[in-house]
Design an enzyme around this catalytic site. Structure first.
Site, PDB file in Angstrom:
ATOM      1  N   SER A 125      29.099  23.849 -48.895  1.00  0.00           N
ATOM      2  CA  SER A 125      27.792  23.241 -49.182  1.00  0.00           C
ATOM      3  C   SER A 125      26.928  23.112 -47.934  1.00  0.00           C
ATOM      4  CB  SER A 125      27.975  21.862 -49.819  1.00  0.00           C
ATOM      5  OG  SER A 125      28.838  21.938 -50.920  1.00  0.00           O
TER       6      SER A 125
HETATM    7  N1  SAH Z   1      33.647  21.044 -51.114  1.00  0.00           N
HETATM    8  C1  SAH Z   1      33.688  22.445 -50.740  1.00  0.00           C
HETATM    9  C2  SAH Z   1      32.617  23.292 -51.389  1.00  0.00           C
HETATM   10  C3  SAH Z   1      32.801  23.385 -52.841  1.00  0.00           C
HETATM   11  S1  SAH Z   1      32.349  24.897 -53.618  1.00  0.00           S
HETATM   12  C4  SAH Z   1      33.658  22.644 -49.246  1.00  0.00           C
HETATM   13  O1  SAH Z   1      33.531  21.647 -48.516  1.00  0.00           O
HETATM   14  O2  SAH Z   1      33.776  23.786 -48.814  1.00  0.00           O
HETATM   15  C5  SAH Z   1      32.959  24.425 -55.202  1.00  0.00           C
HETATM   16  C6  SAH Z   1      34.428  24.635 -55.367  1.00  0.00           C
HETATM   17  O3  SAH Z   1      34.805  24.042 -56.612  1.00  0.00           O
HETATM   18  C7  SAH Z   1      34.822  26.098 -55.461  1.00  0.00           C
HETATM   19  O4  SAH Z   1      35.808  26.396 -54.523  1.00  0.00           O
HETATM   20  C8  SAH Z   1      35.343  26.246 -56.895  1.00  0.00           C
HETATM   21  O5  SAH Z   1      36.401  27.170 -57.021  1.00  0.00           O
HETATM   22  C9  SAH Z   1      35.806  24.837 -57.201  1.00  0.00           C
HETATM   23  N2  SAH Z   1      35.912  24.491 -58.616  1.00  0.00           N
HETATM   24  C10 SAH Z   1      35.082  24.812 -59.635  1.00  0.00           C
HETATM   25  N3  SAH Z   1      35.513  24.272 -60.796  1.00  0.00           N
HETATM   26  C11 SAH Z   1      36.650  23.568 -60.489  1.00  0.00           C
HETATM   27  C12 SAH Z   1      37.557  22.772 -61.249  1.00  0.00           C
HETATM   28  N4  SAH Z   1      37.420  22.574 -62.555  1.00  0.00           N
HETATM   29  N5  SAH Z   1      38.605  22.206 -60.606  1.00  0.00           N
HETATM   30  C13 SAH Z   1      38.784  22.390 -59.274  1.00  0.00           C
HETATM   31  N6  SAH Z   1      37.966  23.126 -58.505  1.00  0.00           N
HETATM   32  C14 SAH Z   1      36.896  23.698 -59.103  1.00  0.00           C
END
Ligand code: SAH
Length: 216
Positions: A63
């Site tokens: 992000s």
């Molecule tokens: N917090 C992260 C950025 C998040 S990007 C950082 O600091 O880098 C969003 C992430 O959520 C992605 O890796 C995606 O695979 C994950 N994601 C999406 N749906 C999800 C779910 N139901 N459970 C767990 N992870 C999920």
């Protein structure tokens, strides 16, 4: 020019984050200490302290620093808090949380990202982050309730299961809206269990995919 992470982080904080209202010293301190360049592909290192998201593989992103800072500040984390994060991604946000809370649980559905984040966080010395694979929209009933919950992927609505796993007096932040643009919501559960919601700003997250999120 030689890359100097400390200097770049200071510039980002001074020129972009503080003027945008990120003033909580504990949050700023965590942002200084967690090196964003260690959570992105080596080839993008020069962009590590730009105020925008960056690709981390598997079509996912780390992000924007402002959004990480805003969500963290809104959570108002106390030293003894246990925090649940949905969407580990690179592990960057988890590292920030781990500097403010006592314990962080973080769930990621994409195995390769989970493994990479786990190795990375462990080698950087974090011992209070527990990484779990699977669908985070179900939360983590075995460790609930949580003081704070942060969802870092876009949900169609506030996931009910996560609200149930939030303590009275707890706070949850989650981007809610369409698959492409959302509203960043702060949800507070009062001591008496009443729910209060407010919008913090517009945002763009990758979709939350799962039982209580979007279909793949
Ligand atoms: N917090 C992260 C950025 C998040 S990007 C950082 O600091 O880098 C969003 C992430 O959520 C992605 O890796 C995606 O695979 C994950 N994601 C999406 N749906 C999800 C779910 N139901 N459970 C767990 N992870 C999920």
């Amino acid at each position: 020019m030689v890359f100097n992470g400390t200097k770049e982080a200071e510039r980002l904080i001074r020129d972009e984050l503080i003027p945008s209202g990120i003033t909580d010293e504990r949050v700023l301190d965590a942002l200084r200490k967690v090196k964003r360049e260690l959570f992105i592909p080596q080839s993008l290192r020069d962009k590590a302290y730009g105020n925008y998201p960056l690709p981390i593989g598997e079509n996912q992103t780390i992000s924007q620093p402002y959004i990480v800072a805003l969500m963290t500040q809104a959570l108002d984390i106390k030293r003894d808090n246990t925090v649940l994060e949905i969407g580990t991604g690179s592990g960057y946000q988890a590292a920030i949380l781990a500097r403010l809370a006592s314990t962080v649980y973080t769930i990621e559905r994409i195995e390769s990202l989970l493994m990479k984040a786990r190795t990375n966080l462990y080698s950087q010395g974090y011992r209070n982050i527990f990484l779990i694979g699977g669908d985070g929209t179900a939360g983590l009933p075995e460790y609930a309730p949580f003081d704070r919950i942060i969802v870092t992927a876009a949900a169609p609505k506030v996931p009910e299961t996560l609200l149930e796993q939030l303590k009275n007096g707890g706070k949850l932040v989650v981007p809610v809206g369409g698959r492409h643009v959302q509203d960043l919501k702060l949800v507070e559960k009062a001591k008496n269990g009443r729910i209060y919601k407010q919008s913090l700003c517009g945002c763009r997250f990758v979709p939350l995919i799962g039982k209580n999120g979007w279909k793949d």
